[in-house]
Design a protein around this motif. Structure first.
Motif, PDB file in Angstrom:
ATOM      1  N   ARG A 142     -54.457   4.106  13.834  1.00 22.63           N
ATOM      2  CA  ARG A 142     -53.561   2.830  13.675  1.00 22.63           C
ATOM      3  C   ARG A 142     -52.749   3.010  12.650  1.00 22.63           C
ATOM      4  O   ARG A 142     -53.068   3.449  11.368  1.00 22.63           O
ATOM      5  CB  ARG A 142     -54.652   1.570  13.569  1.00 22.63           C
ATOM      6  CG  ARG A 142     -55.357   1.550  14.911  1.00 22.63           C
ATOM      7  CD  ARG A 142     -56.415   0.162  14.552  1.00 22.63           C
ATOM      8  NE  ARG A 142     -57.216   0.081  15.718  1.00 22.63           N
ATOM      9  CZ  ARG A 142     -58.513  -0.892  15.502  1.00 22.63           C
ATOM     10  NH1 ARG A 142     -58.645  -1.435  14.394  1.00 22.63           N
ATOM     11  NH2 ARG A 142     -59.017  -1.089  16.570  1.00 22.63           N
ATOM     12  N   PRO A 143     -51.475   2.510  12.782  1.00 24.08           N
ATOM     13  CA  PRO A 143     -50.478   2.511  11.442  1.00 24.08           C
ATOM     14  C   PRO A 143     -51.099   1.524  10.393  1.00 24.08           C
ATOM     15  O   PRO A 143     -51.724   0.547  10.615  1.00 24.08           O
ATOM     16  CB  PRO A 143     -49.398   1.823  12.101  1.00 24.08           C
ATOM     17  CG  PRO A 143     -49.675   0.912  13.272  1.00 24.08           C
ATOM     18  CD  PRO A 143     -50.890   1.790  13.609  1.00 24.08           C
ATOM     19  N   LEU A 144     -50.842   1.945   9.033  1.00 20.36           N
ATOM     20  CA  LEU A 144     -51.257   1.184   8.097  1.00 20.36           C
ATOM     21  C   LEU A 144     -50.393   0.165   7.561  1.00 20.36           C
ATOM     22  O   LEU A 144     -49.454   0.374   7.054  1.00 20.36           O
ATOM     23  CB  LEU A 144     -51.826   2.224   6.857  1.00 20.36           C
ATOM     24  CG  LEU A 144     -52.415   1.369   5.639  1.00 20.36           C
ATOM     25  CD1 LEU A 144     -53.401   0.771   6.162  1.00 20.36           C
ATOM     26  CD2 LEU A 144     -52.610   2.565   4.515  1.00 20.36           C
ATOM     27  N   GLY A 145     -50.440  -1.239   8.045  1.00 22.32           N
ATOM     28  CA  GLY A 145     -49.476  -2.204   7.719  1.00 22.32           C
ATOM     29  C   GLY A 145     -48.209  -1.651   8.394  1.00 22.32           C
ATOM     30  O   GLY A 145     -48.202  -1.194   9.579  1.00 22.32           O
ATOM     31  N   ARG A 146     -47.032  -2.187   7.572  1.00 27.80           N
ATOM     32  CA  ARG A 146     -45.791  -1.679   8.289  1.00 27.80           C
ATOM     33  C   ARG A 146     -45.557  -0.407   7.926  1.00 27.80           C
ATOM     34  O   ARG A 146     -44.021  -0.024   8.325  1.00 27.80           O
ATOM     35  CB  ARG A 146     -44.896  -2.753   7.954  1.00 27.80           C
ATOM     36  CG  ARG A 146     -44.310  -2.746   6.593  1.00 27.80           C
ATOM     37  CD  ARG A 146     -43.445  -4.214   6.284  1.00 27.80           C
ATOM     38  NE  ARG A 146     -43.116  -4.033   4.939  1.00 27.80           N
ATOM     39  CZ  ARG A 146     -42.006  -3.754   4.273  1.00 27.80           C
ATOM     40  NH1 ARG A 146     -41.133  -3.093   5.230  1.00 27.80           N
ATOM     41  NH2 ARG A 146     -41.666  -3.629   3.317  1.00 27.80           N
ATOM     42  N   SER A 147     -46.313   0.583   7.499  1.00 32.79           N
ATOM     43  CA  SER A 147     -45.743   1.893   6.877  1.00 32.79           C
ATOM     44  C   SER A 147     -45.841   2.653   8.113  1.00 32.79           C
ATOM     45  O   SER A 147     -46.185   2.332   9.342  1.00 32.79           O
ATOM     46  CB  SER A 147     -46.687   2.742   5.948  1.00 32.79           C
ATOM     47  OG  SER A 147     -47.980   2.724   6.506  1.00 32.79           O
TER      48      SER A 147
END
Length: 326
Positions: A4-9
C-alpha cells in the motif's frame, strides 16, 4: 502480501510492518535474526525501530538503549538486504543524561540521526519519525533540520508518532509554507479496545494524506486470546479484576472462535479494514508468532462481523465534532 502507498507519497510498504521494540530486550539476537529472515521471506518489506529500543521504556541509560538498532544493523550487514526493506526509526526520547540528548531541537535531530545510522550500519534511513510531539521546539527549526538530512541523503521521508490531530495539521501547515511533502505517516495507539484516534487523528491524517500506522494492535495482549492463557501476568490480572472488561473479552473471544480464527488474527484483520489505516505494526517475540500475525492478511471481515465487533468494542461515535456535538 499486499502493498500500500504510505500516505500520499509514492512509497509502497507491506500491509504488515515488523516492529522491533522487543529486540535486545525480550528477544535475543539469534531469535531477532530468525524473525527478520522470516518476515523478509513472507514479503514484509518495512522494519520499524527506534533509537531508544533495546531496554525497558524508562529513563535509565544503562538498560540497552540503541540495542534494537544495533541488532538490525548486524542483520543488514549479513547480505544484500538493505535495498529489500523500508527502514524506519525514530527519535525524541532521552538517549543520554544531557539536556540536549532528547526531543526535537536541530542539535539533537542531527546527532540522533548520525547515531542511528551508525548503529544501523547504513547510509540512509527511509522513514525518520518523531516519536512524540515536542512542544518547546518551533516547527521552523524542526523542518529546517529535516530538510538538511534529506538534502544530505541521510533520510528520505519524515513521519510522526503519538501526535494529536491538530499537531498533524500544524506540522503540515508549516511544511506547506516551504513547499515540502511534509509528514507521510503517523504512528498512533489504535486497536479494538482503544479507538480514540477515530475522532480527530484519523480524519486529520486522511485530509492531509498521511498514512496511519497503528501500534499495540493487540492492546498489550488483551486481544490475543488472554482467557486461554491463565498465566498472562498483569494483563490477565487486570481482566480478572474488571468485570466489564472480562465480559467484553469473553464476547470477543467467543466471536473469534465461532469464526474459526485466533483472536489476535481478528484484531489485526480489523485494523486492516479501517479507512485511513496503512499497516499495523506487529512485534513478535518469537519467530513462530509471526506465522499467526501473517495469517491476518488473508482474513476478510464482512459488514456483519465488523458491526458485531463494533458492538463489543464501541468506537468514538464518529468524527469530531459530530462525535460529541452535532
Amino acid at each position: 502480501m499486499q502493498y500500500r502507498p504510505l500516505g500520499r507519497s509514492g512509497l509502497k510498504i507491506s500491509q504488515i510492518i515488523l516492529g522491533t521494540m522487543n529486540f535486545g530486550y525480550l528477544t535475543d539476537e539469534a531469535e531477532s535474526f530468525s524473525i527478520m529472515d522470516r518476515a523478509l521471506e513472507e514479503g514484509i518489506t518495512m522494519i520499524d525501530t527506534a533509537d531508544v529500543y533495546g531496554g525497558p521504556q524508562k529513563p535509565d541509560m544503562e538498560k540497552g538503549y540503541g540495542l534494537s538498532e544495533e541488532i538490525i544493523g548486524r542483520w543488514l550487514a549479513q547480505g544484500r538486504r538493505r535495498d529489500q526493506i523500508v527502514l524506519a526509526t525514530k527519535l525524541y526520547q532521552p538517549m543520554g543524561y544531557g539536556p540536549n540528548d532528547r526531543h526535537l531541537s536541530a542539535y539533537h535531530i542531527r546527532r540522533a540521526c548520525d547515531a542511528s545510522l551508525k548503529r544501523l550500519k547504513t547510509d540512509h534511513i527511509d522513514l525518520y519519525q518523531m516519536h512524540h510531539i515536542d512542544r518547546s521546539t518551533p516547527w521552523e527549526e524542526i523542518w529546517q533540520a529535516m530538510d538538511v538530512l534529506i538534502q544530505q541523503g541521510k533520510i528520505s521521508y519524515v513521519g510522526s508518532s503519538n501526535f494529536a490531530g491538530w499537531h498533524l495539521a500544524t506540522a503540515q501547515g508549516f511544511a506547506a509554507q516551504g513547499r515540502r511533502l511534509g509528514l507521510v505517516s503517523e504512528q498512533s495507539l489504535y486497536n479494538l479496545t482503544n479507538r480514540a484516534i477515530e475522532s480527530e487523528v484519523l480524519p486529520a491524517a486522511r485530509y492531509h494524506g498521511i498514512g496511519v500506522i497503528p501500534w499495540s494492535p493487540l492492546a498489550g495482549g488483551l486481544l490475543g486470546g488472554i482467557l486461554n492463557h491463565p498465566a498472562g501476568g498483569r494483563r490477565a490480572a487486570l481482566v480478572n479484576q474488571n468485570e466489564g472488561l472480562r465480559s467484553r473479552i469473553e464476547s470477543y473471544e467467543s466471536l473469534c472462535h465461532s469464526l474459526g480464527e485466533d483472536p489476535a488474527a481478528i484484531a489485526l484483520a480489523w485494523l486492516m479494514h479501517q479507512p485511513g489505516v496503512t499497516a499495523p505494526i506487529v512485534g513478535p517475540r518469537l519467530a513462530e508468532q509471526l506465522t499467526l500475525q501473517l495469517h491476518a492478511t488473508t482474513i476478510a471481515l464482512d459488514k456483519e462481523i465488523l458491526a458485531r465487533l463494533d458492538k463489543i468494542w464501541p468506537g468514538s461515535r464518529g468524527e469530531a465534532p459530530e462525535a460529541y456535538a452535532w
